[in-house]
Design a protein around this motif. Structure first.
Motif: not given
Length: 221
Positions: A122, A125-126, A128-129, A155, A158-159, A161-162, A195
Protein backbone atom coordinates in the motif's frame (compact mmCIF):
# COMPACT_ATOMS: atom_id res chain seq x y z
CA UNK A 1 21.99 28.15 4.65
CA UNK A 2 21.28 26.03 1.61
CA UNK A 3 17.52 26.36 2.12
CA UNK A 4 17.89 30.12 1.65
CA UNK A 5 18.83 29.43 -1.96
CA UNK A 6 16.89 26.20 -2.52
CA UNK A 7 13.88 26.42 -0.18
CA UNK A 8 12.36 23.22 -1.55
CA UNK A 9 14.73 21.34 0.75
CA UNK A 10 12.33 22.31 3.55
CA UNK A 11 9.32 20.68 1.86
CA UNK A 12 7.86 17.66 3.61
CA UNK A 13 4.74 15.58 2.95
CA UNK A 14 3.57 13.34 5.79
CA UNK A 15 0.94 10.59 5.71
CA UNK A 16 0.03 7.99 8.30
CA UNK A 17 2.89 5.69 7.23
CA UNK A 18 5.22 7.71 5.03
CA UNK A 19 7.30 10.83 4.81
CA UNK A 20 8.14 12.32 1.42
CA UNK A 21 10.88 14.95 1.14
CA UNK A 22 13.74 16.06 -1.10
CA UNK A 23 16.65 13.84 -0.05
CA UNK A 24 20.05 15.22 0.84
CA UNK A 25 22.97 13.58 -0.90
CA UNK A 26 23.53 10.95 1.79
CA UNK A 27 19.84 10.02 1.71
CA UNK A 28 19.97 9.98 -2.08
CA UNK A 29 22.83 7.48 -1.91
CA UNK A 30 20.72 5.28 0.36
CA UNK A 31 17.79 5.53 -2.06
CA UNK A 32 20.12 4.56 -4.90
CA UNK A 33 21.14 1.50 -2.89
CA UNK A 34 17.46 0.51 -2.74
CA UNK A 35 17.27 0.76 -6.53
CA UNK A 36 20.45 -1.31 -6.87
CA UNK A 37 18.76 -4.16 -5.01
CA UNK A 38 15.97 -4.23 -7.61
CA UNK A 39 12.62 -2.62 -8.22
CA UNK A 40 10.93 -5.32 -10.31
CA UNK A 41 11.28 -8.98 -11.24
CA UNK A 42 13.96 -9.75 -13.87
CA UNK A 43 11.36 -10.79 -16.45
CA UNK A 44 9.39 -7.54 -16.15
CA UNK A 45 9.86 -4.26 -17.99
CA UNK A 46 7.55 -1.66 -16.40
CA UNK A 47 9.35 1.44 -17.74
CA UNK A 48 10.05 2.65 -21.26
CA UNK A 49 13.61 3.70 -20.45
CA UNK A 50 16.00 0.78 -19.80
CA UNK A 51 17.67 2.07 -16.64
CA UNK A 52 16.16 -0.58 -14.38
CA UNK A 53 17.95 -3.30 -16.36
CA UNK A 54 21.39 -1.79 -15.81
CA UNK A 55 23.85 -3.61 -13.52
CA UNK A 56 23.21 -2.66 -9.86
CA UNK A 57 26.06 -0.14 -9.55
CA UNK A 58 25.08 1.61 -12.79
CA UNK A 59 21.42 1.60 -11.78
CA UNK A 60 22.29 3.34 -8.53
CA UNK A 61 24.44 5.91 -10.32
CA UNK A 62 21.61 6.60 -12.78
CA UNK A 63 19.24 7.40 -9.89
CA UNK A 64 21.72 9.85 -8.40
CA UNK A 65 22.61 11.57 -11.66
CA UNK A 66 19.00 11.93 -12.82
CA UNK A 67 18.01 13.44 -9.48
CA UNK A 68 20.84 15.96 -9.66
CA UNK A 69 19.99 16.73 -13.30
CA UNK A 70 16.33 17.43 -12.56
CA UNK A 71 17.27 19.84 -9.80
CA UNK A 72 19.87 21.61 -11.97
CA UNK A 73 17.48 22.04 -14.91
CA UNK A 74 14.56 23.36 -12.84
CA UNK A 75 12.61 26.17 -14.45
CA UNK A 76 9.11 27.35 -13.53
CA UNK A 77 8.06 26.45 -17.09
CA UNK A 78 9.50 22.91 -16.88
CA UNK A 79 10.25 21.27 -13.55
CA UNK A 80 10.51 17.88 -11.92
CA UNK A 81 10.25 17.58 -8.14
CA UNK A 82 11.92 14.41 -6.85
CA UNK A 83 11.01 13.26 -3.35
CA UNK A 84 12.46 10.39 -1.39
CA UNK A 85 9.90 8.06 0.18
CA UNK A 86 10.72 7.12 3.77
CA UNK A 87 8.96 4.63 6.05
CA UNK A 88 10.02 4.75 9.67
CA UNK A 89 13.06 6.74 8.58
CA UNK A 90 14.08 4.04 6.09
CA UNK A 91 14.26 4.97 2.39
CA UNK A 92 12.00 2.76 0.28
CA UNK A 93 11.83 4.56 -3.09
CA UNK A 94 11.55 7.76 -5.04
CA UNK A 95 8.61 9.66 -6.54
CA UNK A 96 8.39 12.66 -8.85
CA UNK A 97 5.89 15.37 -9.66
CA UNK A 98 6.48 17.08 -13.01
CA UNK A 99 5.03 20.16 -14.61
CA UNK A 100 5.38 21.71 -18.06
CA UNK A 101 4.02 25.23 -18.57
CA UNK A 102 2.31 24.61 -15.25
CA UNK A 103 1.31 28.24 -14.56
CA UNK A 104 -0.79 28.04 -17.75
CA UNK A 105 -1.82 24.40 -18.15
CA UNK A 106 -2.14 23.54 -14.44
CA UNK A 107 -1.42 19.87 -15.24
CA UNK A 108 1.10 17.55 -13.58
CA UNK A 109 2.52 14.11 -14.27
CA UNK A 110 3.67 11.68 -11.62
CA UNK A 111 6.33 9.00 -11.60
CA UNK A 112 7.45 6.56 -8.94
CA UNK A 113 9.33 3.44 -8.04
CA UNK A 114 9.68 1.47 -4.83
CA UNK A 115 12.21 -1.16 -3.87
CA UNK A 116 10.93 -4.63 -4.67
CA UNK A 117 10.77 -5.63 -1.00
CA UNK A 118 8.47 -2.68 -0.21
CA UNK A 119 5.91 -3.30 -2.92
CA UNK A 120 2.42 -4.74 -2.40
CA UNK A 121 1.98 -3.10 1.01
CA UNK A 122 0.00 0.00 0.00
CA UNK A 123 2.97 2.36 0.10
CA UNK A 124 2.76 3.13 -3.62
CA UNK A 125 -0.86 4.26 -3.34
CA UNK A 126 -0.12 6.31 -0.22
CA UNK A 127 2.89 8.02 -1.82
CA UNK A 128 0.93 8.87 -4.98
CA UNK A 129 -1.92 10.22 -2.86
CA UNK A 130 0.55 12.53 -1.11
CA UNK A 131 1.83 13.84 -4.46
CA UNK A 132 -1.72 14.44 -5.65
CA UNK A 133 -2.54 16.35 -2.48
CA UNK A 134 0.46 18.58 -3.09
CA UNK A 135 -0.59 19.14 -6.70
CA UNK A 136 -4.29 19.81 -6.16
CA UNK A 137 -4.58 21.21 -2.64
CA UNK A 138 -1.36 23.22 -2.52
CA UNK A 139 -0.37 24.11 -6.09
CA UNK A 140 -3.78 24.53 -7.70
CA UNK A 141 -3.54 21.82 -10.37
CA UNK A 142 -6.60 21.06 -12.48
CA UNK A 143 -5.51 17.61 -13.64
CA UNK A 144 -2.92 14.89 -13.02
CA UNK A 145 -1.79 12.66 -15.87
CA UNK A 146 -0.17 9.25 -15.99
CA UNK A 147 0.92 6.82 -18.69
CA UNK A 148 1.34 3.16 -17.82
CA UNK A 149 1.87 -0.03 -19.80
CA UNK A 150 -1.33 -1.98 -20.13
CA UNK A 151 0.26 -5.03 -18.48
CA UNK A 152 1.63 -3.07 -15.49
CA UNK A 153 -0.98 -4.34 -13.07
CA UNK A 154 0.46 -2.67 -9.98
CA UNK A 155 0.61 0.86 -11.38
CA UNK A 156 -2.74 0.45 -13.11
CA UNK A 157 -4.28 -0.54 -9.78
CA UNK A 158 -2.85 2.47 -7.96
CA UNK A 159 -4.26 4.84 -10.58
CA UNK A 160 -7.70 3.25 -10.59
CA UNK A 161 -7.96 3.30 -6.79
CA UNK A 162 -7.18 7.01 -6.79
CA UNK A 163 -9.86 7.85 -9.34
CA UNK A 164 -7.98 8.19 -12.63
CA UNK A 165 -10.01 7.63 -15.80
CA UNK A 166 -9.03 6.55 -19.31
CA UNK A 167 -7.72 9.31 -21.55
CA UNK A 168 -6.70 7.32 -24.62
CA UNK A 169 -3.55 5.34 -25.44
CA UNK A 170 -0.01 6.01 -26.58
CA UNK A 171 2.28 3.76 -28.64
CA UNK A 172 6.05 3.54 -28.32
CA UNK A 173 8.86 1.22 -29.31
CA UNK A 174 10.34 -1.08 -26.67
CA UNK A 175 13.12 -3.52 -27.55
CA UNK A 176 12.26 -3.16 -31.23
CA UNK A 177 8.56 -3.93 -30.70
CA UNK A 178 5.48 -1.70 -30.38
CA UNK A 179 4.14 -1.29 -26.87
CA UNK A 180 0.84 0.28 -25.83
CA UNK A 181 0.33 2.42 -22.74
CA UNK A 182 -2.91 3.64 -21.25
CA UNK A 183 -3.11 7.40 -20.80
CA UNK A 184 -4.92 8.16 -17.56
CA UNK A 185 -6.27 11.46 -16.25
CA UNK A 186 -7.42 12.54 -12.81
CA UNK A 187 -9.36 15.79 -12.78
CA UNK A 188 -9.54 18.07 -9.79
CA UNK A 189 -13.24 17.27 -9.43
CA UNK A 190 -12.60 13.50 -9.36
CA UNK A 191 -9.74 13.98 -6.91
CA UNK A 192 -12.00 15.94 -4.57
CA UNK A 193 -14.54 13.11 -4.69
CA UNK A 194 -12.03 10.31 -4.18
CA UNK A 195 -9.17 11.52 -1.99
CA UNK A 196 -9.15 9.94 1.45
CA UNK A 197 -5.50 9.92 2.57
CA UNK A 198 -4.76 12.68 5.12
CA UNK A 199 -1.58 14.55 4.13
CA UNK A 200 0.31 17.17 6.12
CA UNK A 201 2.38 19.53 3.97
CA UNK A 202 5.02 21.71 5.60
CA UNK A 203 7.84 23.88 4.32
CA UNK A 204 6.22 24.85 1.02
CA UNK A 205 5.63 28.58 1.39
CA UNK A 206 9.17 29.76 0.71
CA UNK A 207 9.38 27.47 -2.30
CA UNK A 208 6.14 28.50 -4.01
CA UNK A 209 8.06 30.90 -6.25
CA UNK A 210 9.75 27.89 -7.89
CA UNK A 211 6.38 26.97 -9.43
CA UNK A 212 5.59 30.48 -10.71
CA UNK A 213 6.24 31.70 -14.21
CA UNK A 214 7.29 35.28 -13.42
CA UNK A 215 8.21 37.47 -10.46
CA UNK A 216 5.14 38.38 -8.50
CA UNK A 217 2.95 35.62 -9.98
CA UNK A 218 1.00 33.53 -7.52
CA UNK A 219 -0.53 30.09 -7.62
CA UNK A 220 -4.02 29.41 -6.26
CA UNK A 221 -4.27 27.25 -3.15
Amino acid sequence: MLTDHWPLFALKLQTASLELRPPNDEELAAIADVAAKGIHAPDQRPFLTPWTHLPPAERALYVIQQHWLSRAQWQPEAWSLGLGVFHGGQPIGLVSLRGRDFPILREVKTGSWLGLEFQGQGYGTEARAALLHLAFAELGAVAALSEVFQDNVGSQGVSRRLGYKNDGISRDVLDGQPVVSDRLRLTREDWERNHSVPVLVTGLEAGRRFFQSRPGASLPT
